[in-house]
Structures are given as structure tokens and as C-alpha cells.
Design a protein around this motif. Structure first.
Motif, PDB file in Angstrom:
ATOM      1  N   PHE A 123       1.480  -1.193   5.902  1.00 40.78           N
ATOM      2  CA  PHE A 123       2.874  -0.144   5.637  1.00 40.78           C
ATOM      3  C   PHE A 123       2.928   1.076   5.921  1.00 40.78           C
ATOM      4  CE2 PHE A 123      -0.051  -1.513   1.759  1.00 40.78           C
ATOM      5  CZ  PHE A 123      -0.822  -0.733   1.263  1.00 40.78           C
ATOM      6  N   CYS A 124       1.632   1.645   5.928  1.00 41.63           N
ATOM      7  CA  CYS A 124       1.217   3.277   6.437  1.00 41.63           C
ATOM      8  C   CYS A 124       2.357   3.619   7.743  1.00 41.63           C
ATOM      9  CB  CYS A 124      -0.498   3.403   7.010  1.00 41.63           C
ATOM     10  SG  CYS A 124      -0.941   3.351   4.812  1.00 41.63           S
ATOM     11  N   HIS A 125       2.708   2.395   8.627  1.00 39.42           N
ATOM     12  CA  HIS A 125       3.887   2.458   9.767  1.00 39.42           C
ATOM     13  C   HIS A 125       3.162   3.717  10.668  1.00 39.42           C
ATOM     14  CE1 HIS A 125       6.476  -0.055   8.103  1.00 39.42           C
ATOM     15  NE2 HIS A 125       6.679   1.049   6.768  1.00 39.42           N
ATOM     16  N   ASN A 126       2.141   3.578  10.911  1.00 43.75           N
ATOM     17  CA  ASN A 126       0.812   4.069  11.935  1.00 43.75           C
ATOM     18  C   ASN A 126       0.625   5.404  11.819  1.00 43.75           C
ATOM     19  OD1 ASN A 126      -0.194   3.785  14.842  1.00 43.75           O
ATOM     20  ND2 ASN A 126       1.797   5.017  16.040  1.00 43.75           N
ATOM     21  N   LEU A 127       0.965   5.726  10.923  1.00 42.99           N
ATOM     22  CA  LEU A 127       1.015   7.133  10.297  1.00 42.99           C
ATOM     23  C   LEU A 127      -0.773   7.236   9.361  1.00 42.99           C
ATOM     24  CD1 LEU A 127       4.229   8.361   8.285  1.00 42.99           C
ATOM     25  CD2 LEU A 127       3.530   8.576  10.188  1.00 42.99           C
ATOM     26  N   ASP A 128      -1.444   8.597   9.379  1.00 45.31           N
ATOM     27  CA  ASP A 128      -2.916   8.691   8.609  1.00 45.31           C
ATOM     28  C   ASP A 128      -2.783   8.154   7.203  1.00 45.31           C
ATOM     29  OD1 ASP A 128      -4.396   8.846  10.765  1.00 45.31           O
ATOM     30  OD2 ASP A 128      -4.325  11.159  10.663  1.00 45.31           O
ATOM     31  N   CYS A 129      -2.847   7.534   6.434  1.00 52.36           N
ATOM     32  CA  CYS A 129      -3.365   7.174   4.581  1.00 52.36           C
ATOM     33  C   CYS A 129      -4.449   7.996   4.014  1.00 52.36           C
ATOM     34  CB  CYS A 129      -2.769   6.014   4.845  1.00 52.36           C
ATOM     35  SG  CYS A 129      -0.712   5.168   5.320  1.00 52.36           S
ATOM     36  N   PRO A 130      -4.712   7.658   3.282  1.00 48.99           N
ATOM     37  CA  PRO A 130      -5.924   7.566   2.463  1.00 48.99           C
ATOM     38  C   PRO A 130      -6.547   6.637   2.586  1.00 48.99           C
ATOM     39  CG  PRO A 130      -3.970   8.013   0.956  1.00 48.99           C
ATOM     40  CD  PRO A 130      -3.701   8.289   1.724  1.00 48.99           C
ATOM     41  N   LYS A 131      -8.073   6.544   2.366  1.00 52.46           N
ATOM     42  CA  LYS A 131      -8.901   5.350   3.392  1.00 52.46           C
ATOM     43  C   LYS A 131      -9.277   4.567   1.493  1.00 52.46           C
ATOM     44  CE  LYS A 131     -10.454   6.172   7.146  1.00 52.46           C
ATOM     45  NZ  LYS A 131     -11.849   6.759   8.290  1.00 52.46           N
ATOM     46  N   PHE A 132      -9.225   3.455   0.914  1.00 56.08           N
ATOM     47  CA  PHE A 132      -9.538   2.598  -0.099  1.00 56.08           C
ATOM     48  C   PHE A 132     -10.062   1.106   0.322  1.00 56.08           C
ATOM     49  CE2 PHE A 132      -5.098   1.726   0.015  1.00 56.08           C
ATOM     50  CZ  PHE A 132      -4.826   0.860   0.215  1.00 56.08           C
ATOM     51  N   ASP A 133     -11.108   1.072  -0.892  1.00 52.59           N
ATOM     52  CA  ASP A 133     -11.390  -0.266  -0.550  1.00 52.59           C
ATOM     53  C   ASP A 133     -10.340  -1.203  -1.629  1.00 52.59           C
ATOM     54  OD1 ASP A 133     -13.093  -0.447   1.154  1.00 52.59           O
ATOM     55  OD2 ASP A 133     -14.298   0.595  -0.044  1.00 52.59           O
ATOM     56  N   VAL A 134     -10.526  -2.114  -2.061  1.00 58.28           N
ATOM     57  CA  VAL A 134      -9.108  -3.460  -3.004  1.00 58.28           C
ATOM     58  C   VAL A 134     -10.650  -3.849  -3.556  1.00 58.28           C
ATOM     59  CG1 VAL A 134      -7.466  -4.881  -3.445  1.00 58.28           C
ATOM     60  CG2 VAL A 134      -6.825  -3.173  -1.378  1.00 58.28           C
ATOM     61  N   VAL A 135     -10.881  -3.539  -4.486  1.00 57.96           N
ATOM     62  CA  VAL A 135     -12.524  -4.283  -6.071  1.00 57.96           C
ATOM     63  C   VAL A 135     -12.334  -5.330  -6.317  1.00 57.96           C
ATOM     64  CG1 VAL A 135     -13.346  -1.959  -5.036  1.00 57.96           C
ATOM     65  CG2 VAL A 135     -12.591  -2.953  -7.497  1.00 57.96           C
ATOM     66  N   GLU A 136     -10.612  -5.842  -6.786  1.00 59.84           N
ATOM     67  CA  GLU A 136     -10.206  -6.750  -7.304  1.00 59.84           C
ATOM     68  C   GLU A 136      -8.637  -6.457  -6.961  1.00 59.84           C
ATOM     69  OE1 GLU A 136      -9.783  -8.092 -12.482  1.00 59.84           O
ATOM     70  OE2 GLU A 136     -10.258  -6.297 -11.900  1.00 59.84           O
ATOM     71  N   THR A 137      -8.667  -7.992  -7.087  1.00 58.61           N
ATOM     72  CA  THR A 137      -6.465  -8.272  -7.093  1.00 58.61           C
ATOM     73  C   THR A 137      -6.354  -8.809  -7.918  1.00 58.61           C
ATOM     74  OG1 THR A 137      -7.132  -8.078  -4.841  1.00 58.61           O
ATOM     75  CG2 THR A 137      -4.566  -9.452  -5.253  1.00 58.61           C
ATOM     76  N   THR A 138      -5.142  -8.927  -8.788  1.00 60.44           N
ATOM     77  CA  THR A 138      -4.616 -10.256  -9.531  1.00 60.44           C
ATOM     78  C   THR A 138      -2.519 -10.492  -9.706  1.00 60.44           C
ATOM     79  OG1 THR A 138      -3.074  -8.389 -11.027  1.00 60.44           O
ATOM     80  CG2 THR A 138      -6.179  -8.864 -11.809  1.00 60.44           C
ATOM     81  N   ASP A 139      -2.012 -11.083 -10.190  1.00 59.28           N
ATOM     82  CA  ASP A 139      -0.720 -11.429  -9.923  1.00 59.28           C
ATOM     83  C   ASP A 139      -0.157 -10.012 -10.195  1.00 59.28           C
ATOM     84  OD1 ASP A 139      -1.467 -13.557  -8.523  1.00 59.28           O
ATOM     85  OD2 ASP A 139      -0.941 -14.588 -10.834  1.00 59.28           O
ATOM     86  N   ASP A 140      -0.418  -9.628 -10.950  1.00 61.88           N
ATOM     87  CA  ASP A 140       0.508  -8.240 -11.306  1.00 61.88           C
ATOM     88  C   ASP A 140       0.235  -6.819 -10.602  1.00 61.88           C
ATOM     89  OD1 ASP A 140       2.081  -9.761 -13.003  1.00 61.88           O
ATOM     90  OD2 ASP A 140      -0.138  -9.766 -13.967  1.00 61.88           O
ATOM     91  N   TYR A 141      -1.921  -6.706 -10.144  1.00 68.35           N
ATOM     92  CA  TYR A 141      -1.707  -5.379  -9.923  1.00 68.35           C
ATOM     93  C   TYR A 141      -2.937  -5.089  -8.637  1.00 68.35           C
ATOM     94  CZ  TYR A 141      -4.596  -5.496 -13.806  1.00 68.35           C
ATOM     95  OH  TYR A 141      -5.829  -6.020 -14.446  1.00 68.35           O
TER      96      TYR A 141
END
Length: 229
Positions: A42-60
């Protein structure tokens, strides 16, 4: 404690980027996949802030963001649409060369808006609209804005709870629904989060029809990284 929704009208362009993309976050059918290796679609070839996903649920998702620089403008307005329109024009002039070095700066994603509660029922809300500073300027520093209403800020490493939605999220009702659903899920999971502000992140120009991506963020209140770096 329940989240107090703010009466805002949203035309959102705002968001962020993880280092890896799992199958659950691949682009919808028809969306462009022209992105750098390791960046979310979804960044579509643009610079975006970097993050790590440390937990995933159905809602967030729970995301740990790296520290990074942003160029921002504070706006008081009754509606998000008014705030974002005013700030976006000024921020775009900055990246188009209205800065101390007269430098053209590439567009980034997301356009991020921090929304704070008004002091009363008939008062204006407080908005901070921000562009992420491209990676090429993160270390050496971005040029100073010519406009005194704009400022550069260094955001510390932080943890956010992030809800995501496709399509057009442009009205206050849709955004309030997203924030309410996220806060309800966090209450259910007994997560502690900041209740005085929330963020809207939009990654798409209005003319993009398919593959749109919208986010709302609530900051983790027990975040050990935030405000310590």
C-alpha cells in the motif's frame, strides 16, 4: 476506559510501512504491486516509515515503529476536511521547493493526521498533519521550511494498535466507526492505549479507484519505546 470519539469529517490520505508483507496483507485484486522489496504494497513505491508487526488479531495489528522525521503543520478546525485541505497545500509547497535549499523532495506515504479532542463542544479540534521525510533526508536532515507554520519533528520509536480498511474512508462517520471498533477490540483484549488522541493514515490520492488503503492508529499506553528515545 472507553475512547471518546471526536466529531471530525475525514478525507483521509495518511499511513505507514512494515518490513515484511505476509499473505494476509497482500494487495487486493487489481491493486498495483509496484513497490520496493520489503515495503508493504500500500506504499505504492513511496518511502514509508518502517515498522515490525509483533502481533496480529482479526481486528488489528500491533506495530513497533522505528524513530523517524516528519514535516508537520498544526491546524485548528471544526472538520478534518478543512484541516487536511489547508495543511496539505502548505506541506506540498514545502516538498515542491519552498524550503531553505529550494530542494524538490519526493512525496512519501502516508499522510498522517494526529487528531486531538477539542476543549469544548463548540470548539475547534486540533489537527497535526504530517508528511514523512524521505529516507534520503532522514540522516542528513531535511531542509528548513520557508513557511513558519511548518516544522520538522523527530518522532520517537513507538508502538501503535492499527486497524485497516480498503475503499474510500472520507467521512467522519466511517472514521468514527473504525476508531470505535478498534477501541472496543482493545478494551476486549485488555490493552492499555492513549485515549486523548488518535491518528488517521491515508496512502492514496483521491483519484486512485482500486487498491485503496486506510488506517487508524491508537498508541500503546504501556509502550516502553515511546518517549524514551
Amino acid at each position: 476506559m472507553k475512547w471518546s470519539l471526536l466529531p471530525v469529517a475525514l478525507l483521509a490520505l495518511i499511513g505507514a510501512a512494515p518490513r515484511t508483507v505476509d499473505a494476509a496483507r497482500l494487495p487486493p485484486s487489481g491493486a498495483s504491486l509496484q513497490v520496493p522489496v520489503g515495503a508493504p504494497w500500500f506504499c505504492h513505491n513511496l518511502d514509508c516509515p518502517k515498522f515490525d508487526v509483533v502481533e496480529t488479531t482479526d481486528d488489528y495489528e500491533v506495530r513497533e515503529y522505528e524513530a523517524g522525521s516528519w514535516v508537520s503543520m498544526d491546524v485548528e478546525a471544526y472538520a478534518y476536511a478543512l484541516a487536511i485541505n489547508k495543511a496539505f497545500q502548505q506541506l506540498y509547497q514545502y516538498i515542491d521547493g519552498a524550503n531553505a535549499d529550494a530542494t524538490k523532495i519526493p512525496m512519501t506515504a502516508p499522510v498522517r493526521t494526529k487528531i486531538s479532542a477539542a476543549s469544548g463542544p463548540f470548539c475547534k479540534n486540533n489537527f497535526t498533519v504530517s508528511f514523512f521525510v524521505p529516507f534520503a533526508f532522514q540522516k542528513k536532515g531535511a531542509p528548513k521550511p520557508n513557511n513558519p507554520d511548518l516544522y520538522l519533528e523527530d518522532a520517537p520509536a513507538s508502538t501503535f494498535y492499527v486497524a485497516q480498511k480498503g475503499g474510500y474512508v472520507m467521512d467522519d462517520w466511517s472514521v468514527q466507526k473504525m476508531v470505535k471498533a478498534l477501541s472496543d477490540a482493545l478494551e476486549r483484549d485488555e490493552k492499555d492505549y492513549e485515549t486523548e488522541v488518535f491518528y488517521v493514515a491515508g496512502y492514496d490520492p483521491p483519484f486512485r479507484i482500486t487498491g485503496r488503503h486506510n488506517e487508524v492508529w491508537l498508541e500503546a499506553k504501556d509502550d516502553k519505546l515511546s518517549k524514551q528515545q
